[in-house]
Enzyme design. Structure first.
Site, short mmCIF file in Angstrom:
data_model
loop_
_atom_site.label_atom_id
_atom_site.label_comp_id
_atom_site.label_asym_id
_atom_site.label_seq_id
_atom_site.Cartn_x
_atom_site.Cartn_y
_atom_site.Cartn_z
N ASP A 153 0.83 -1.20 0.00
CA ASP A 153 0.00 0.00 0.00
C ASP A 153 0.88 1.27 0.00
O ASP A 153 2.08 1.20 0.23
CB ASP A 153 -0.90 -0.02 1.24
CG ASP A 153 -2.27 0.57 0.94
OD1 ASP A 153 -2.39 1.33 -0.04
OD2 ASP A 153 -3.22 0.27 1.69
N GLU A 188 3.11 7.01 -2.03
CA GLU A 188 3.06 8.37 -2.58
C GLU A 188 4.09 9.26 -1.87
O GLU A 188 4.41 9.06 -0.69
CB GLU A 188 1.66 8.98 -2.40
CG GLU A 188 0.58 8.32 -3.23
CD GLU A 188 -0.04 7.10 -2.56
OE1 GLU A 188 0.48 6.66 -1.51
OE2 GLU A 188 -1.03 6.59 -3.10
N ASP A 246 -17.61 11.06 -9.03
CA ASP A 246 -16.80 11.42 -7.87
C ASP A 246 -16.28 10.13 -7.24
O ASP A 246 -16.74 9.70 -6.18
CB ASP A 246 -17.63 12.25 -6.88
CG ASP A 246 -16.79 12.71 -5.69
OD1 ASP A 246 -15.56 12.48 -5.69
OD2 ASP A 246 -17.36 13.29 -4.76
#
Ligand SMILES: *[C@@H]1O[C@H](CO)[C@@H](O)[C@H](O)[C@H]1NC(C)=O
Ligand SMILES: *[C@@H]1O[C@H](CO)[C@@H](O)[C@H](O)[C@H]1NC(C)=O
Ligand SMILES: *[C@@H]1O[C@H](CO)[C@@H](O)[C@H](O)[C@H]1NC(C)=O
Ligand SMILES: *[C@@H]1O[C@H](CO)[C@@H](O)[C@H](O)[C@H]1NC(C)=O
Length: 661
Positions: free
Chosen positions: A415, A418, A481
């Site tokens: 996971d 970033e 969205d």
């Protein structure tokens, strides 16, 4: 190679002061392509001309503009004025493909060479908007593809809005992948070099434009940096052609592909259904339910199995004997078991936190702080492992290798990754121009060594990795969205920036607000059927027998097409072609096909048109030119220029799909 700069007649010079413009021209020899640079005095602009038609224009923001001088350079020309310099160079001149680069220099010099505080600030601000603004297509309709992963994943992408968006991997707006690549339906692509400190601004300060801004600001290195801002413009015969050139010259292609096991039978994750309430009993019950209902595949133990976050050690209260559990799971029919892994250590997680801190494993900022936060910590109560340090990568790999052996787990779900998870203004083991993205690429490169059952979710110029890239968590929503329709648009986005090995997120979404109802669950499964892998967490037996039956139908249909998916994986490894392209891939000049955002292809033979609208029992389907056999009825449609099938009936058990003959 290039025509001497302007052919400025005396008349033209004179005209310059009347209608305010001067032109320079750069010609390709092996095609009709030309670049015409126009100095309008108040701005500088260049246009790409093909067959005497303008197909793209770009405004050179606050570049020189006005009284520009042009001088010849080896492969093009240098425009200079006001202390700024722009070099335009021809890089490739072939009959079917042209490419040139634009390099802007002296930007930093301008920042610092000038004046005292206030004026410098103004100049800095002015320079902040130094940008090349790409016309997204106003006069003539152009469709744009590529770009970054986003929550509101519109497709094509010209409608998206960006406000000075730092073009790095980050958690905000699900921007876990942000490749500097944009492609349009005229067959033009723009590719910004990875070392430019890039921000993008779209439909914000300049409506109708995407502005590429280079700025010496966080999260880039703000200390030692003097940067060039360079990008390349490729001109192909059409979008497909241009994209394949971009793959070859810039994006790259996977060096291998995920294991067929991850494709053929579904992944069953504990996450959406159980969230953190997992233990041996829950996992065993989940597994038994899956088998009892006639399914099998991969069991994925997600968050939360550790003693504490970052210990990478099983919590014995929850999992008294993990080896025994994985043995049982294998025995009852799961051919692989995977475990959720994250690159964080929480402060209360002792002695792991202190040990790792002492060894210098954490990402540290210039204030010597390692404090940061993630979704499983309080504010500033965690640290982020710094994979740019060789030692961290080695230690992590060794530890996880041992964990595989001792736990009987087969592989991992990795996971995060970033660049936004670190403390602000962090220091990397990297050169100035590798900030901050080396954090992401070193992490995913390191963990991808675990092989073909691995999944990652972030990346930066890592298209070569042979592993699944998962879409960021989707919401249980019908809207654009981050809901069901974005399962398709994100698939298209990732495929068109060179990541063809896409792992769709969990069927039904993550249920963060509400759980999916039966309709959403089944529509999501159908939309997922012709994508590379099926990932369940919510289960059909939460609904009724009909949901179970329909689910079997689509799990089987996916398994039936697995050989074709694997063939397309191999093709992607060979040529870099997308596995799930948009439907225009086989009809690049078809303007309708370019805009369809709720259909996609598997390879070049299967067109899927799932229902992604609530309460709908029919939909319109667009078929590009070709002979198509209806996958449900066998009816054959023959169209030479593309056609709409209106009101295709699609009750809850029907996924409209077509096979190209
Ligand atoms: C994009 O914008 C156009 C024009 O404003 C609009 O017609 C279209 O529906 C928009 N598409 C999306 C996906 O928002
Ligand atoms: C787009 O076209 C409209 C109408 O022709 C015009 O008013 C507008 O200024 C144009 N926008 C840009 C960014 O060129
Ligand atoms: C930074 O932190 C480390 C580890 O806590 C410590 O050894 C070092 O002295 C600190 N350096 C500065 C400049 O504060
Ligand atoms: C920094 O990175 C380089 C190259 O990636 C590597 O060889 C070196 O070992 C790293 N340094 C540390 C302290 O980890």
């Amino acid at each position: 190679m290039w025509n001497n700069f302007i052919v400025l007649t005396v008349l033209f010079y004179t005209l310059r002061f009347i209608d305010g413009k001067t032109q320079f021209e750069l010609n390709f020899e092996r095609s009709t392509n030309r670049i015409v640079i126009t100095d309008y005095y108040y701005k500088l602009e260049y246009s790409v001309i093909r067959d005497d038609r303008e197909i793209q224009s770009v405004t050179l923001g606050t570049g020189p503009g006005g009284f520009v001088k042009a001088t010849k350079s080896p492969h093009g020309l240098i425009l200079s004025g006001r202390g700024d310099e722009i070099e335009m160079s021809i890089e490739v001149d072939e009959s079917g493909y042209s490419q040139f680069s634009v390099t802007r220099r002296n930007i930093r010099q301008l920042f610092i060479s000038n004046l005292d505080g206030i004026k410098r600030l103004i100049l800095f601000h002015h320079r902040t908007s130094t940008e090349d603004c790409v016309d997204l297509g106003n006069a003539t309709k152009v469709n744009w593809f590529g770009g970054n992963q986003q929550r509101h994943q519109y497709y094509p992408i010209q409608n998206m809005t960006h406000k000075h968006n730092s073009y790095v991997t980050k958690a905000v707006q699900n921007q876990a992948i942000a490749e500097r690549y944009w492609l349009n339906s005229n067959g033009i692509f723009i590719r910004v070099d990875n070392d430019a400190p890039l921000f993008i601004d779209q439909h914000n300060e300049n409506e109708g434009f995407m502005c590429l801004q280079a700025k010496r600001a966080l999260p880039y290195d703000i200390y030692h940096r003097s940067f060039d801002f360079k990008y390349h413009v490729g001109i192909g015969l059409n979008a497909r052609d241009a994209h394949m050139q971009a793959v070859k010259r810039f994006l790259g292609k996977p060096s291998g592909h995920p294991d067929e096991k991850m494709v053929e039978q579904p992944i069953w994750s504990t996450w959406a259904r159980y969230k953190r309430d997992v233990n041996e009993g829950v996992v065993m019950e989940f597994a038994q339910e899956i088998i009892n209902n006639g399914f099998t595949g991969q069991l994925e133990l997600d968050d939360d199995w550790e003693i504490c976050y970052g210990s990478l050690t099983f919590n014995k209260q929850k999992f008294p004997d993990i080896k025994d559990l994985t043995d049982k799971l294998h025995t009852i029919g799961f051919n692989r078991i995977t475990l959720w892994i994250h690159p964080f250590v929480n402060k209360n997680c002792e002695p792991y936190y202190t040990n790792a801190k002492r060894k210098g494993h954490f990402l540290t900022n210039r204030q010597n702080s390692t404090d940061t936060s993630w979704w499983n910590s309080e504010k500033n109560e965690a640290a982020y492992l710094d994979f740019t340090k060789t030692e961290v990568s080695k230690w992590f790999h060794q530890h996880l290798t041992q964990l595989l052996a001792s736990s009987g787990v087969d592989s991992y779900k990795f996971d995060a990754g970033e660049s936004s998870w670190g403390p602000v203004d962090f220091i990397l083991n990297a050169t100035s121009n590798e900030y901050p993205m080396k954090l992401t690429s070193d992490y995913v490169r390191s963990v991808s060594r675990f092989g073909s059952l691995v999944e990652i979710r972030s990346g930066s110029a890592t298209q070569d990795l042979p592993v699944f890239v998962r879409m960021i968590d989707k919401d249980t929503e019908w809207s654009l969205d981050n809901g069901l329709p974005t399962l398709i648009t994100t698939l298209l986005e990732l495929n068109m920036v060179g990541y063809p090995l896409v792992l769709p997120d969990m069927i039904g979404g993550n249920g963060y607000n509400v759980e999916p109802d039966k309709e959403m669950f089944l529509r999501w499964l159908q939309a997922n059927t012709f994508m590379p892998s099926l990932q369940f967490s919510y289960v059909p037996w939460q609904y009724d027998q009909e949901a179970i039956d329909i689910s079997h139908t689509f799990v089987n249909l996916h398994a039936q097409y697995t050989p074709y998916i694997m063939e397309r994986f191999k093709q992607a490894v060979m040529t870099g072609e997308p596995v799930n392209p948009p439907i225009w891939w086989i009809a690049p000049k078809d303007p309708i096909a370019q805009e369809v955002n709720d259909e996609f292809l598997l390879g070049e033979l299967i067109l899927a048109a799932p229902v992604v609208t609530q309460d709908a029992v029919k939909r319109d389907v667009y078929l590009p030119a070709g002979i198509w056999e209806d996958g449900n009825t066998g009816e054959v449609h023959n169209t030479e220029s593309g056609k709409w099938i209106r009101d295709y009936p699609a009750p809850l058990n029907i996924l409209p799909y077509f096979i190209k003959k």
